[in-house]
Enzyme design. Sequence first.
Site, PDB file in Angstrom:
ATOM      1  N   GLY A  11     108.257 -36.901 -35.513  1.00 26.59           N
ATOM      2  CA  GLY A  11     109.642 -37.539 -35.615  1.00 26.59           C
ATOM      3  C   GLY A  11     109.701 -38.019 -37.054  1.00 26.59           C
ATOM      4  O   GLY A  11     108.628 -38.381 -37.676  1.00 26.59           O
ATOM      5  N   ARG A  21     106.645 -37.528 -52.651  1.00 26.83           N
ATOM      6  CA  ARG A  21     106.670 -37.904 -53.981  1.00 26.83           C
ATOM      7  C   ARG A  21     105.309 -38.236 -54.560  1.00 26.83           C
ATOM      8  O   ARG A  21     104.742 -37.657 -55.756  1.00 26.83           O
ATOM      9  CB  ARG A  21     107.776 -38.804 -54.226  1.00 26.83           C
ATOM     10  N   VAL A  23     102.386 -37.585 -53.324  1.00 24.65           N
ATOM     11  CA  VAL A  23     101.450 -36.619 -53.285  1.00 24.65           C
ATOM     12  C   VAL A  23     101.691 -35.502 -54.289  1.00 24.65           C
ATOM     13  O   VAL A  23     100.365 -35.426 -54.945  1.00 24.65           O
ATOM     14  CB  VAL A  23     101.458 -35.942 -51.813  1.00 24.65           C
ATOM     15  N   ARG A  72     108.796 -30.211 -34.322  1.00 28.28           N
ATOM     16  CA  ARG A  72     107.748 -30.410 -33.222  1.00 28.28           C
ATOM     17  C   ARG A  72     107.366 -29.049 -32.481  1.00 28.28           C
ATOM     18  O   ARG A  72     108.124 -28.097 -31.942  1.00 28.28           O
ATOM     19  CB  ARG A  72     108.277 -31.275 -31.981  1.00 28.28           C
ATOM     20  N   SER A  73     106.254 -28.221 -32.934  1.00 30.90           N
ATOM     21  CA  SER A  73     106.165 -26.917 -32.971  1.00 30.90           C
ATOM     22  C   SER A  73     105.222 -26.681 -31.626  1.00 30.90           C
ATOM     23  O   SER A  73     104.390 -26.866 -31.556  1.00 30.90           O
ATOM     24  CB  SER A  73     105.571 -26.115 -34.045  1.00 30.90           C
ATOM     25  N   ASP A 103     100.703 -39.090 -33.983  1.00 31.65           N
ATOM     26  CA  ASP A 103      99.651 -38.622 -33.269  1.00 31.65           C
ATOM     27  C   ASP A 103      99.574 -37.126 -33.167  1.00 31.65           C
ATOM     28  O   ASP A 103      98.558 -36.282 -33.532  1.00 31.65           O
ATOM     29  CB  ASP A 103      99.351 -39.366 -32.315  1.00 31.65           C
ATOM     30  N   THR A 126     105.267 -42.696 -39.033  1.00 28.62           N
ATOM     31  CA  THR A 126     106.001 -42.864 -37.815  1.00 28.62           C
ATOM     32  C   THR A 126     106.620 -44.213 -37.488  1.00 28.62           C
ATOM     33  O   THR A 126     105.890 -45.340 -38.239  1.00 28.62           O
ATOM     34  CB  THR A 126     105.029 -42.593 -36.577  1.00 28.62           C
ATOM     35  N   ASP A 128     106.702 -45.567 -35.082  1.00 31.45           N
ATOM     36  CA  ASP A 128     106.277 -46.360 -33.843  1.00 31.45           C
ATOM     37  C   ASP A 128     105.112 -47.427 -34.234  1.00 31.45           C
ATOM     38  O   ASP A 128     104.726 -48.348 -33.347  1.00 31.45           O
ATOM     39  CB  ASP A 128     105.682 -45.328 -32.989  1.00 31.45           C
ATOM     40  N   ASP A 130     102.000 -46.786 -33.981  1.00 30.87           N
ATOM     41  CA  ASP A 130     101.117 -46.802 -33.019  1.00 30.87           C
ATOM     42  C   ASP A 130      99.776 -45.931 -33.528  1.00 30.87           C
ATOM     43  O   ASP A 130      99.235 -45.430 -32.604  1.00 30.87           O
ATOM     44  CB  ASP A 130     101.540 -46.092 -31.785  1.00 30.87           C
ATOM     45  N   ARG A 172     108.341 -44.869 -26.912  1.00 32.76           N
ATOM     46  CA  ARG A 172     108.185 -44.459 -25.576  1.00 32.76           C
ATOM     47  C   ARG A 172     106.873 -44.999 -25.067  1.00 32.76           C
ATOM     48  O   ARG A 172     106.759 -45.243 -23.753  1.00 32.76           O
ATOM     49  CB  ARG A 172     107.993 -42.823 -25.426  1.00 32.76           C
ATOM     50  N   THR A 215     124.171 -69.786 -23.929  1.00 30.10           N
ATOM     51  CA  THR A 215     125.664 -68.976 -23.923  1.00 30.10           C
ATOM     52  C   THR A 215     125.308 -67.640 -23.971  1.00 30.10           C
ATOM     53  O   THR A 215     126.094 -66.824 -23.446  1.00 30.10           O
ATOM     54  CB  THR A 215     126.621 -69.327 -24.889  1.00 30.10           C
ATOM     55  N   GLU A 223     111.785 -48.376 -25.158  1.00 35.78           N
ATOM     56  CA  GLU A 223     112.399 -47.266 -24.431  1.00 35.78           C
ATOM     57  C   GLU A 223     111.413 -46.977 -22.953  1.00 35.78           C
ATOM     58  O   GLU A 223     111.511 -46.439 -22.118  1.00 35.78           O
ATOM     59  CB  GLU A 223     112.803 -46.033 -25.007  1.00 35.78           C
TER      60      GLU A 223
HETATM   61  O1  F6P Z   1     107.441 -41.146 -32.430  1.00 39.14           O
HETATM   62  C1  F6P Z   1     109.107 -41.397 -32.878  1.00 39.14           C
HETATM   63  C2  F6P Z   1     109.971 -41.728 -31.869  1.00 39.14           C
HETATM   64  O2  F6P Z   1     111.021 -42.046 -32.670  1.00 39.14           O
HETATM   65  C3  F6P Z   1     109.765 -42.297 -30.694  1.00 39.14           C
HETATM   66  O3  F6P Z   1     110.035 -43.784 -30.829  1.00 39.14           O
HETATM   67  C4  F6P Z   1     110.573 -41.710 -29.680  1.00 39.14           C
HETATM   68  O4  F6P Z   1     110.162 -42.092 -28.376  1.00 39.14           O
HETATM   69  C5  F6P Z   1     110.688 -40.481 -30.078  1.00 39.14           C
HETATM   70  O5  F6P Z   1     110.281 -40.239 -31.653  1.00 39.14           O
HETATM   71  C6  F6P Z   1     112.027 -39.631 -29.764  1.00 39.14           C
HETATM   72  O6  F6P Z   1     111.702 -38.181 -30.205  1.00 39.14           O
HETATM   73  P1  F6P Z   1     112.963 -37.323 -30.367  1.00 39.14           P
HETATM   74  O7  F6P Z   1     113.694 -37.545 -31.841  1.00 39.14           O
HETATM   75  O8  F6P Z   1     112.118 -35.891 -30.433  1.00 39.14           O
HETATM   76  O9  F6P Z   1     113.845 -37.538 -29.285  1.00 39.14           O
END
Ligand code: F6P
Length: 322
Positions: A11, A21, A23, A72-73, A103, A126, A128, A130, A172, A215, A223
Amino acid sequence: MKRIGVFTSGGDAPGMNAAIRAVVRQAAVLGLEVVGIRRGYAGMIQGEFLPLGPRDVANILQRGGTVLLTARSQAFMTEEGRKKAYENLQQAGIEGLVAIGGDGTFRGAMRLIEEFRLPVVGVPGTIDNDLYGTDYTIGFDTAVNTALEAIDRIRDTAASHERVFLIEVMGRNSGFIALDVGIAGGAEVIALPEAPVDPRAVAEVLLESQRRGKTSSIVVVAEGAYPGGAEGLLRAIRSHAEVEARVTVLGHIQRGGSPTAKDRILASRLGAAAVEALVGGTSGVMVGEVEGEVELTPLKDAVERKKDIQRALLDLARVLSI
Ligand code: F6P
């Protein structure tokens, strides 16, 4: 080492361009040539390479997305795909790689190191946040601020209509974005994958908030916090109590946009540090920032060790939503 490759994968995240840049320019200062690899591992297999000099990365610092494109390959998951990728890298004279991503990107890098002894250093990119071994990942700060701006707008209409809103943010498997925007946006409830949420308890909080004279109420839902995301959680809440609510899914809006200053600085610092590590003979690590200092963490730990959310923030959110 004379020539290195750089690529982005998985992502996209705001700040990836700032990292590219850094690098390219740090490498140039150290006398190295840089080859940009388009579309991540997919482009490695297809041989989508282009030389990158300091002028080729002008005016990308402030742009969201990634100028190298990303993917994503599936093909890279196969032995044949990885062999082809390595052959292409060898042919292009690439002696080491800087991998910018999350990851999945690092797992791929670990395969290249194990199977072909190719040196790789990772840069955490990323939204995330994470990854273990860095306080923040590149793109997280921008994503949080983008989501927060949207939540502030929703709060205006929620307050005007005296409504409850469930707002789904990305994540996710992790709740870092949800936790930060929940606190900063004054959410009444924050639902994270790391802290299972009970729909009956959420219904009770919302009804109690109404009794206390609130209110509007905002529930921030990562998600992956509940099956079916915010929609699923609302259905479950409604099976316990009559709650009039709207759902907004923020989605990919959180992945785009110009990176914040914080993300640009982090990306610049880590992109340059990755080249220094690679040139210094280091491989199989991620460069991260921990308490203000650049730190190297084995890629295996970066992806396998769990980075914990700050549970104290979750408790604070409960206190402050009284
Ligand atoms: O890993 C980044 C992320 O944006 C996550 O937060 C999300 O769950 C996922 O990618 C969505 O992936 P895609 O763009 O392939 O739907």
